[in-house]
Design a protein around this motif. Structure first.
Motif, PDB file in Angstrom:
ATOM      1  N   LEU A 232       0.837  -1.206   0.000  1.00 62.44           N
ATOM      2  CA  LEU A 232       0.000   0.000   0.000  1.00 62.44           C
ATOM      3  C   LEU A 232       0.874   1.259   0.000  1.00 62.44           C
ATOM      4  O   LEU A 232       0.608   2.216  -0.723  1.00 62.44           O
ATOM      5  CB  LEU A 232      -0.938   0.010   1.220  1.00 62.44           C
ATOM      6  CG  LEU A 232      -1.750   1.288   1.436  1.00 62.44           C
ATOM      7  CD1 LEU A 232      -2.641   1.621   0.229  1.00 62.44           C
ATOM      8  CD2 LEU A 232      -2.632   1.191   2.686  1.00 62.44           C
ATOM      9  N   LEU A 233       1.925   1.217   0.786  1.00 64.63           N
ATOM     10  CA  LEU A 233       2.817   2.375   0.865  1.00 64.63           C
ATOM     11  C   LEU A 233       3.408   2.686  -0.515  1.00 64.63           C
ATOM     12  O   LEU A 233       3.364   3.839  -0.977  1.00 64.63           O
ATOM     13  CB  LEU A 233       3.932   2.099   1.884  1.00 64.63           C
ATOM     14  CG  LEU A 233       4.984   3.182   2.030  1.00 64.63           C
ATOM     15  CD1 LEU A 233       4.369   4.476   2.521  1.00 64.63           C
ATOM     16  CD2 LEU A 233       6.068   2.737   3.008  1.00 64.63           C
ATOM     17  N   ALA A 234       3.931   1.643  -1.179  1.00 62.70           N
ATOM     18  CA  ALA A 234       4.525   1.845  -2.507  1.00 62.70           C
ATOM     19  C   ALA A 234       3.461   2.357  -3.476  1.00 62.70           C
ATOM     20  O   ALA A 234       3.721   3.250  -4.300  1.00 62.70           O
ATOM     21  CB  ALA A 234       5.125   0.541  -3.002  1.00 62.70           C
ATOM     22  N   LEU A 258      11.265  -3.006   5.595  1.00 59.15           N
ATOM     23  CA  LEU A 258      10.541  -2.100   4.698  1.00 59.15           C
ATOM     24  C   LEU A 258      11.493  -1.493   3.666  1.00 59.15           C
ATOM     25  O   LEU A 258      11.146  -1.376   2.479  1.00 59.15           O
ATOM     26  CB  LEU A 258       9.853  -0.994   5.518  1.00 59.15           C
ATOM     27  CG  LEU A 258       9.073   0.016   4.697  1.00 59.15           C
ATOM     28  CD1 LEU A 258       7.917  -0.640   3.956  1.00 59.15           C
ATOM     29  CD2 LEU A 258       8.543   1.143   5.581  1.00 59.15           C
ATOM     30  N   PHE A 259      12.673  -1.123   4.116  1.00 63.17           N
ATOM     31  CA  PHE A 259      13.679  -0.542   3.230  1.00 63.17           C
ATOM     32  C   PHE A 259      13.950  -1.491   2.054  1.00 63.17           C
ATOM     33  O   PHE A 259      13.937  -1.096   0.887  1.00 63.17           O
ATOM     34  CB  PHE A 259      14.950  -0.278   4.052  1.00 63.17           C
ATOM     35  CG  PHE A 259      16.131   0.171   3.259  1.00 63.17           C
ATOM     36  CD1 PHE A 259      16.149   1.443   2.687  1.00 63.17           C
ATOM     37  CD2 PHE A 259      17.235  -0.657   3.080  1.00 63.17           C
ATOM     38  CE1 PHE A 259      17.245   1.870   1.953  1.00 63.17           C
ATOM     39  CE2 PHE A 259      18.330  -0.237   2.359  1.00 63.17           C
ATOM     40  CZ  PHE A 259      18.344   1.034   1.791  1.00 63.17           C
ATOM     41  N   THR A 260      14.128  -2.785   2.378  1.00 64.10           N
ATOM     42  CA  THR A 260      14.396  -3.788   1.337  1.00 64.10           C
ATOM     43  C   THR A 260      13.203  -3.894   0.382  1.00 64.10           C
ATOM     44  O   THR A 260      13.367  -3.920  -0.838  1.00 64.10           O
ATOM     45  CB  THR A 260      14.668  -5.165   2.003  1.00 64.10           C
ATOM     46  OG1 THR A 260      15.614  -4.950   3.050  1.00 64.10           O
ATOM     47  CG2 THR A 260      15.203  -6.170   1.038  1.00 64.10           C
ATOM     48  N   GLY A 266      11.521  -0.449  -6.626  1.00 64.33           N
ATOM     49  CA  GLY A 266      12.186   0.526  -7.483  1.00 64.33           C
ATOM     50  C   GLY A 266      12.202   1.947  -6.929  1.00 64.33           C
ATOM     51  O   GLY A 266      12.464   2.898  -7.663  1.00 64.33           O
ATOM     52  N   LEU A 267      11.912   2.102  -5.628  1.00 67.38           N
ATOM     53  CA  LEU A 267      11.904   3.457  -5.058  1.00 67.38           C
ATOM     54  C   LEU A 267      13.289   3.796  -4.512  1.00 67.38           C
ATOM     55  O   LEU A 267      13.920   2.964  -3.851  1.00 67.38           O
ATOM     56  CB  LEU A 267      10.867   3.544  -3.934  1.00 67.38           C
ATOM     57  CG  LEU A 267       9.419   3.564  -4.394  1.00 67.38           C
ATOM     58  CD1 LEU A 267       8.481   3.261  -3.235  1.00 67.38           C
ATOM     59  CD2 LEU A 267       9.060   4.907  -5.021  1.00 67.38           C
TER      60      LEU A 267
END
Ligand code: AMP
Length: 428
Positions: A232-234, A258-260, A266-267
């Motif tokens: 959802l965040l992405a 989350l970082f991974t 692709g962010l």
């Protein structure tokens, strides 16, 4: 009311004019005259209210050398809870004093103490430090006999982080007749107790309602299942074209995870938490400030010290374990009157936490769902069943519990992870 009317001297007026400050903020209007009048202060002010200038400008004015001499003696000490915040305050002081002959030094842990001592030997007027490192310097012989002003910035945070002992040790070592300015976002019992110890007949300044969030922040809650939060965040960042977001997690473990995940999406993403070296944290922060990173994932350690101009979005990937930290996190947006949006992604387990936060901030936050990410009602059913099951077998043997986890569906496993996160030591 203008800065001129507050009686600030020309070099300071030029500096703030160059920074684009047009009018003093509320805390500045109230605190500047009191600091100049050498009064002790107890101020409740959140980040984003302009509190650094509220103490920084009048302190610099007091330290002006009227006789034009260049003799240096340590006159002002600013203690802050984190390295990042100390560095931020140092940068602000450097800007404000650019037309003055004032030397500032920043003394934080994680940096070479000998090189800090060499800077101190050359003579400084102002020190900005974390309490532990400042105490270390005193123990190594730093002369504090001419200190006139002590600032305790984000005092509540310093106490929460365990600096009470250090502050109690430092305070009696300072000259008896010094001025103390205490700034705190909250008015907790711990802070009140400290204020009684360090302040003499203080003037009280309250610029915002107790624990209220800044008015210009639009707060939202999106209900979502735990295992779909990253997705959802992405989606939100991509579909809504968020230029830059600061994302908070509760623990280092979930920040890493989350970082991974976001990188896989692709962010361009940065990561800041307690296990990351100071040098790396500063590098990441400057990349974020230069807009070379779109997302910065951080634990609460970063929530106080960051000063990023016009950050429009803050996302709580997980709610903080302490409701008051919500105020500090979302205070990263909507700074100095600018609009901002704070979004919290909450799962079934955080429903109680959000109620606590609403109680602390004294307002309700609208709860919504995002199309395609609505919580799965079956998961809730299973979760409720699971809770019932657990209460029926109050002390399940470890082996049985392991087998139970192995045999249950993914959703229940996710819940276990979420619970584990909840009990993991907070990163601060
Ligand atoms: P602070 O609460 O000290 O962290 O300040 C929050 C932000 O507001 C910083 O980016 C300051 O540079 C900015 N700021 C402080 N005072 C003013 C002012 N009077 N006008 C405009 N911006 C300000």
């Amino acid at each position: 009311m203008s800065f001129e009317k507050l009686g600030l001297i020309k070099p300071l007026l030029s500096a703030i004019n160059e920074l684009g400050y047009e009018h003093p903020t509320l805390i500045q209007k109230r605190a500047i005259p009191l600091v100049m009048a050498k009064s002790d202060i107890f101020a409740t002010a959140q980040t984003g209210t302009g509190k650094t200038a509220a103490f920084g400008l009048p302190i610099l004015q007091r330290l002006r050398k009227s006789d034009g001499s260049s003799d240096r003696a340590l006159k002002a000490v600013i203690l802050s809870p984190t390295r990042e915040l100390s560095i931020q305050i140092f940068e602000d002081f450097t800007q404000y004093s650019k037309h003055m002959k004032v030397e500032c030094a920043v003394l934080v842990g994680g940096k070479d103490i000998e090189s800090q001592q060499r800077i101190l030997k050359k003579g400084v007027d102002i020190v900005i430090a974390t309490p532990g490192r400042f105490l270390e310097h005193i123990q190594r012989g730093l002369n504090i006999s001419s200190v006139e002003v002590l600032v305790l910035d984000e005092a509540d945070r310093m106490l929460d982080m365990g600096f009470t002992k250090d502050i109690r040790k430092i305070h009696p070592l300072l000259p008896k007749k010094h001025q103390t300015l205490l700034f705190s976002a909250t008015y907790s019992d711990k802070v009140r107790k400290l204020s009684k110890l360090v302040l003499r007949s203080p003037a009280f300044i309250e610029t915002s309602k107790k624990n209220s969030t800044v008015d210009t922040i639009n707060q939202k809650v999106y209900l979502v299942d735990t295992h779909r939060k990253a997705e959802l965040l992405a989606y939100l960042i991509g579909s809504r074209n968020y230029p830059q977001v600061l994302v908070f997690t509760r623990t280092k473990v979930s920040a890493n995870e989350l970082f991974t995940e976001l990188q896989k999406d692709g962010l361009k993403c940065g990561l800041i938490h307690g296990d990351i070296t100071q040098a790396k944290r500063l590098k990441t922060l400057s990349l974020f400030k230069e807009v070379k990173l779109r997302v910065l994932v951080a634990t609460d350690i970063a929530s106080r010290g960051l000063d990023i101009e016009e950050l429009p979005y803050v996302i709580n990937y997980e709610l903080p374990s302490v409701p008051e930290d919500y105020v500090h996190r979302v205070g990263r947006t909507g700074r100095a009157g600018r609009d901002g949006e704070a979004i919290s992604l909450i799962d079934i387990y955080e429903k109680y936490d959000i109620k606590e936060i609403e109680r602390v901030i004294g307002q309700k936050i609208a709860q919504e769902t995002v199309e395609g990410f609505e919580p799965d009602p079956n998961i809730r059913r299973k979760d409720i069943d699971d809770i019932k099951l657990k209460s029926e077998h109050k002390k399940p043997e470890k082996k049985k519990a392991r087998e139970y986890n192995k045999n249950t569906s993914k959703s229940v496993k996710t819940k276990t992870t979420s619970k584990k996160r909840r009990t993991t030591k907070r990163d601060s």
